[in-house]
Design an enzyme around this catalytic site. Structure first.
Site, PDB file in Angstrom:
ATOM      1  N   TYR A   1       0.866  -1.336  -0.221  1.00 59.75           N
ATOM      2  CA  TYR A   1       0.087   0.131  -0.039  1.00 59.75           C
ATOM      3  C   TYR A   1       0.975   1.177  -0.065  1.00 59.75           C
ATOM      4  O   TYR A   1       0.436   2.293  -0.589  1.00 59.75           O
ATOM      5  CB  TYR A   1      -1.064   0.067   1.230  1.00 59.75           C
ATOM      6  CG  TYR A   1      -1.951  -0.990   0.986  1.00 59.75           C
ATOM      7  CD1 TYR A   1      -2.002  -2.412   1.364  1.00 59.75           C
ATOM      8  CD2 TYR A   1      -3.226  -0.734   0.216  1.00 59.75           C
ATOM      9  CE1 TYR A   1      -2.846  -3.288   1.231  1.00 59.75           C
ATOM     10  CE2 TYR A   1      -4.100  -1.896  -0.158  1.00 59.75           C
ATOM     11  CZ  TYR A   1      -4.058  -3.154   0.626  1.00 59.75           C
ATOM     12  OH  TYR A   1      -4.881  -4.264   0.128  1.00 59.75           O
TER      13      TYR A   1
ATOM     14  N   HIS B   1     -14.540   0.605  -0.359  1.00 58.73           N
ATOM     15  CA  HIS B   1     -13.251  -0.264   0.052  1.00 58.73           C
ATOM     16  C   HIS B   1     -12.193   0.270   0.752  1.00 58.73           C
ATOM     17  O   HIS B   1     -10.984  -0.002   0.670  1.00 58.73           O
ATOM     18  CB  HIS B   1     -12.914  -1.116  -1.300  1.00 58.73           C
ATOM     19  CG  HIS B   1     -13.866  -1.843  -1.797  1.00 58.73           C
ATOM     20  ND1 HIS B   1     -13.925  -2.241  -3.127  1.00 58.73           N
ATOM     21  CD2 HIS B   1     -14.949  -2.557  -1.257  1.00 58.73           C
ATOM     22  CE1 HIS B   1     -14.928  -3.099  -3.250  1.00 58.73           C
ATOM     23  NE2 HIS B   1     -15.466  -3.198  -2.364  1.00 58.73           N
TER      24      HIS B   1
ATOM     25  N   GLN C   1     -15.636   1.916  -5.779  1.00 61.87           N
ATOM     26  CA  GLN C   1     -14.797   0.887  -4.934  1.00 61.87           C
ATOM     27  C   GLN C   1     -13.304   1.057  -4.888  1.00 61.87           C
ATOM     28  O   GLN C   1     -12.454   0.411  -4.295  1.00 61.87           O
ATOM     29  CB  GLN C   1     -14.803  -0.569  -5.856  1.00 61.87           C
ATOM     30  CG  GLN C   1     -16.173  -1.134  -5.944  1.00 61.87           C
ATOM     31  CD  GLN C   1     -16.459  -2.142  -6.990  1.00 61.87           C
ATOM     32  OE1 GLN C   1     -16.135  -3.318  -6.849  1.00 61.87           O
ATOM     33  NE2 GLN C   1     -16.959  -1.783  -8.217  1.00 61.87           N
ATOM     34  N   ASN C   2     -13.031   2.183  -5.697  1.00 62.06           N
ATOM     35  CA  ASN C   2     -11.472   2.752  -5.753  1.00 62.06           C
ATOM     36  C   ASN C   2     -11.145   3.347  -4.412  1.00 62.06           C
ATOM     37  O   ASN C   2     -11.851   3.836  -3.682  1.00 62.06           O
ATOM     38  CB  ASN C   2     -11.531   3.601  -6.719  1.00 62.06           C
ATOM     39  CG  ASN C   2     -11.582   2.970  -7.959  1.00 62.06           C
ATOM     40  OD1 ASN C   2     -11.891   1.797  -8.328  1.00 62.06           O
ATOM     41  ND2 ASN C   2     -11.783   3.774  -9.330  1.00 62.06           N
ATOM     42  N   VAL C   3      -9.838   3.056  -3.988  1.00 62.10           N
ATOM     43  CA  VAL C   3      -9.400   3.439  -2.841  1.00 62.10           C
ATOM     44  C   VAL C   3      -8.400   4.905  -3.058  1.00 62.10           C
ATOM     45  O   VAL C   3      -7.783   5.349  -2.230  1.00 62.10           O
ATOM     46  CB  VAL C   3      -8.248   2.731  -2.046  1.00 62.10           C
ATOM     47  CG1 VAL C   3      -9.215   1.457  -1.399  1.00 62.10           C
ATOM     48  CG2 VAL C   3      -7.243   2.161  -2.948  1.00 62.10           C
ATOM     49  N   ASP C   4      -8.389   4.980  -4.407  1.00 64.46           N
ATOM     50  CA  ASP C   4      -7.690   6.106  -4.822  1.00 64.46           C
ATOM     51  C   ASP C   4      -8.636   7.510  -4.575  1.00 64.46           C
ATOM     52  O   ASP C   4      -9.806   7.405  -4.322  1.00 64.46           O
ATOM     53  CB  ASP C   4      -7.125   6.633  -6.355  1.00 64.46           C
ATOM     54  CG  ASP C   4      -8.453   6.369  -7.363  1.00 64.46           C
ATOM     55  OD1 ASP C   4      -8.507   5.309  -8.113  1.00 64.46           O
ATOM     56  OD2 ASP C   4      -9.085   7.308  -7.211  1.00 64.46           O
TER      57      ASP C   4
ATOM     58  N   ARG D   1       1.646   1.773  -3.668  1.00 66.01           N
ATOM     59  CA  ARG D   1       0.382   2.326  -4.176  1.00 66.01           C
ATOM     60  C   ARG D   1       0.088   3.830  -3.910  1.00 66.01           C
ATOM     61  O   ARG D   1      -0.255   4.646  -4.782  1.00 66.01           O
ATOM     62  CB  ARG D   1      -0.814   1.481  -4.120  1.00 66.01           C
ATOM     63  CG  ARG D   1      -0.681   0.105  -4.627  1.00 66.01           C
ATOM     64  CD  ARG D   1      -1.996  -0.622  -4.368  1.00 66.01           C
ATOM     65  NE  ARG D   1      -3.187  -0.414  -5.173  1.00 66.01           N
ATOM     66  CZ  ARG D   1      -4.459  -0.581  -4.507  1.00 66.01           C
ATOM     67  NH1 ARG D   1      -4.393  -1.262  -3.626  1.00 66.01           N
ATOM     68  NH2 ARG D   1      -5.309  -0.236  -5.144  1.00 66.01           N
TER      69      ARG D   1
ATOM     70  N   THR E   1     -15.841  -1.345 -14.099  1.00 65.15           N
ATOM     71  CA  THR E   1     -15.609  -2.914 -12.839  1.00 65.15           C
ATOM     72  C   THR E   1     -16.081  -3.847 -13.494  1.00 65.15           C
ATOM     73  O   THR E   1     -17.112  -3.844 -14.241  1.00 65.15           O
ATOM     74  CB  THR E   1     -16.378  -2.392 -11.615  1.00 65.15           C
ATOM     75  OG1 THR E   1     -16.561  -3.393 -10.654  1.00 65.15           O
ATOM     76  CG2 THR E   1     -18.016  -1.829 -11.917  1.00 65.15           C
ATOM     77  N   SER E   2     -15.512  -5.108 -13.033  1.00 66.77           N
ATOM     78  CA  SER E   2     -15.678  -6.182 -13.556  1.00 66.77           C
ATOM     79  C   SER E   2     -16.834  -6.818 -13.057  1.00 66.77           C
ATOM     80  O   SER E   2     -17.327  -7.852 -13.340  1.00 66.77           O
ATOM     81  CB  SER E   2     -14.402  -7.268 -13.438  1.00 66.77           C
ATOM     82  OG  SER E   2     -14.061  -7.142 -11.853  1.00 66.77           O
TER      83      SER E   2
HETATM   84  N1  APR Z   1     -11.883   2.413 -18.816  1.00 64.01           N
HETATM   85  C1  APR Z   1     -13.126   1.619 -18.515  1.00 64.01           C
HETATM   86  N2  APR Z   1     -13.005   0.329 -17.863  1.00 64.01           N
HETATM   87  C2  APR Z   1     -11.841  -0.134 -18.051  1.00 64.01           C
HETATM   88  C3  APR Z   1     -10.610   0.475 -18.415  1.00 64.01           C
HETATM   89  C4  APR Z   1     -10.864   1.765 -19.082  1.00 64.01           C
HETATM   90  N3  APR Z   1      -9.823   2.622 -19.527  1.00 64.01           N
HETATM   91  N4  APR Z   1      -9.528  -0.288 -18.395  1.00 64.01           N
HETATM   92  C5  APR Z   1      -9.931  -1.605 -17.900  1.00 64.01           C
HETATM   93  N5  APR Z   1     -11.310  -1.216 -17.494  1.00 64.01           N
HETATM   94  C6  APR Z   1     -12.402  -2.650 -17.062  1.00 64.01           C
HETATM   95  C7  APR Z   1     -12.006  -3.789 -17.366  1.00 64.01           C
HETATM   96  O1  APR Z   1     -12.597  -4.304 -18.560  1.00 64.01           O
HETATM   97  C8  APR Z   1     -12.595  -4.529 -15.889  1.00 64.01           C
HETATM   98  O2  APR Z   1     -14.101  -4.702 -16.419  1.00 64.01           O
HETATM   99  O3  APR Z   1     -12.140  -2.138 -15.680  1.00 64.01           O
HETATM  100  C9  APR Z   1     -12.565  -3.420 -15.185  1.00 64.01           C
HETATM  101  C10 APR Z   1     -11.553  -3.681 -13.832  1.00 64.01           C
HETATM  102  O4  APR Z   1     -12.047  -5.052 -13.243  1.00 64.01           O
HETATM  103  P1  APR Z   1     -11.365  -5.020 -12.063  1.00 64.01           P
HETATM  104  O5  APR Z   1      -9.686  -5.229 -12.270  1.00 64.01           O
HETATM  105  O6  APR Z   1     -11.771  -6.546 -11.524  1.00 64.01           O
HETATM  106  O7  APR Z   1     -11.278  -4.147 -10.976  1.00 64.01           O
HETATM  107  P2  APR Z   1     -12.552  -3.617 -10.109  1.00 64.01           P
HETATM  108  O8  APR Z   1     -13.898  -4.078 -10.605  1.00 64.01           O
HETATM  109  O9  APR Z   1     -12.275  -2.230  -9.596  1.00 64.01           O
HETATM  110  O10 APR Z   1     -12.405  -4.539  -8.755  1.00 64.01           O
HETATM  111  C11 APR Z   1     -13.361  -4.610  -7.585  1.00 64.01           C
HETATM  112  O11 APR Z   1     -11.894  -5.791  -6.326  1.00 64.01           O
HETATM  113  O12 APR Z   1      -9.546  -6.363  -5.836  1.00 64.01           O
HETATM  114  C12 APR Z   1     -10.736  -5.851  -5.493  1.00 64.01           C
HETATM  115  O13 APR Z   1     -10.898  -4.151  -3.613  1.00 64.01           O
HETATM  116  C13 APR Z   1     -10.488  -4.362  -5.034  1.00 64.01           C
HETATM  117  O14 APR Z   1     -11.984  -2.496  -5.329  1.00 64.01           O
HETATM  118  C14 APR Z   1     -11.536  -3.735  -5.742  1.00 64.01           C
HETATM  119  C15 APR Z   1     -12.374  -4.557  -6.143  1.00 64.01           C
END
Ligand code: APR
Length: 232
Positions: free
Chosen positions: A53, A104, A86-89, A56, A171-172
């Site tokens: 951390y 988060h 969900q972002n910590v930034d 980061r 977000t995924s």
């Molecule tokens: N613009 C928009 N979306 C994007 C971009 C971009 N430039 N680049 C990547 N993505 C998308 C990807 O396709 C994916 O669907 O962002 C998503 C990122 O997904 P993850 O990596 O799974 O991140 P996130 O959904 O934020 O994770 C959720 O998981 O690890 C934990 O606590 C952590 O808050 C986090 C949580």
């Protein structure tokens, strides 16, 4: 003004140079998630977690908000914008967004290991072994780790239940309870999703999918929402 509720993930900060978690080259490719983002990992190797951390946090210092963050601020002229992230930034806040709820945790904060309410703003400074709260307990990052409760989820569900437009960006949708917020979106509320990749959305509703990176996608969203807004 209509309530525009936006759920963001790491993808919205990707164009600011911050890695996402599960994309290729993402954070979880280089780190064992349970070693750096769980309480068990903290007990096993506190130095490793602090370094993860601290690095980061140092990187965040040099990052700047991108187009997507900026346009979400612009939309506050037309809508009552509520961001649930969900972002910590801190890029939403640094762009100027008024209403940001972190699910988060926040990277620029530390909290006491034993007294969770003791939270301190630390800016971009590192947390080191031996750094203590006012009660003498070790400080840890103020981050919600896997297996830990998400204190802000109830407030987030209440905000989502009042949405008149709901937008998901970068977000995924695989991490709960955040991904489950979509179940609280009112039946007649349009849902937009901005992501350059496929995202499995856990509900049977029509989703306006904008298959773009956040910066480009939010421009398209703004044009659509404002033209709809002017037609009203
Ligand atoms: N613009 C928009 N979306 C994007 C971009 C971009 N430039 N680049 C990547 N993505 C998308 C990807 O396709 C994916 O669907 O962002 C998503 C990122 O997904 P993850 O990596 O799974 O991140 P996130 O959904 O934020 O994770 C959720 O998981 O690890 C934990 O606590 C952590 O808050 C986090 C949580």
């Amino acid at each position: 003004m209509k309530k525009l509720v936006v759920l963001t993930g790491s993808g919205v900060s990707s164009e600011s140079g911050l890695k996402t978690f599960r994309d290729s080259g993402g954070l979880w490719e280089n780190f064992d998630v349970m070693e750096v983002a769980s309480y068990a990992g903290w007990l096993k190797n506190m130095e490793l977690v602090l370094k993860f951390y601290n690095d980061r946090r140092a990187q965040l210092k040099n990052a700047v908000p991108n187009m997507a963050h900026d346009i979400l601020v612009e939309l506050e002229q037309y809508f009552d914008v509520q961001i649930i992230t969900q972002n910590v930034d801190n890029l939403h806040e640094r762009a100027g967004s008024k209403n940001v709820l972190h699910l988060h945790g926040i990277l620029t904060q530390a909290r006491s290991c034993e007294v969770p309410d003791l939270i301190y703003d630390i800016g971009y400074n590192p947390i080191n072994p031996g750094d203590k709260c006012e009660k003498g307990f070790q400080l840890r990052p103020n981050i919600v780790w896997f297996g830990e409760a998400v204190p802000a989820i109830e407030q987030a569900a209440l905000i989502t239940a009042e949405a008149e437009i709901f937008v998901v960006i970068g977000t995924s949708m695989v991490v709960y309870p955040a991904a489950g917020l979509i179940d609280y979106v009112p039946k007649n509320c349009p849902i937009f999703l901005i992501d350059p990749n496929d995202v499995a959305v856990p509900i049977y509703r029509h989703i306006h999918f904008i298959r773009e990176k956040a910066g480009t996608g939010v421009i398209q969203l703004k044009d659509k929402l404002i033209s709809d807004h002017q037609r009203l």
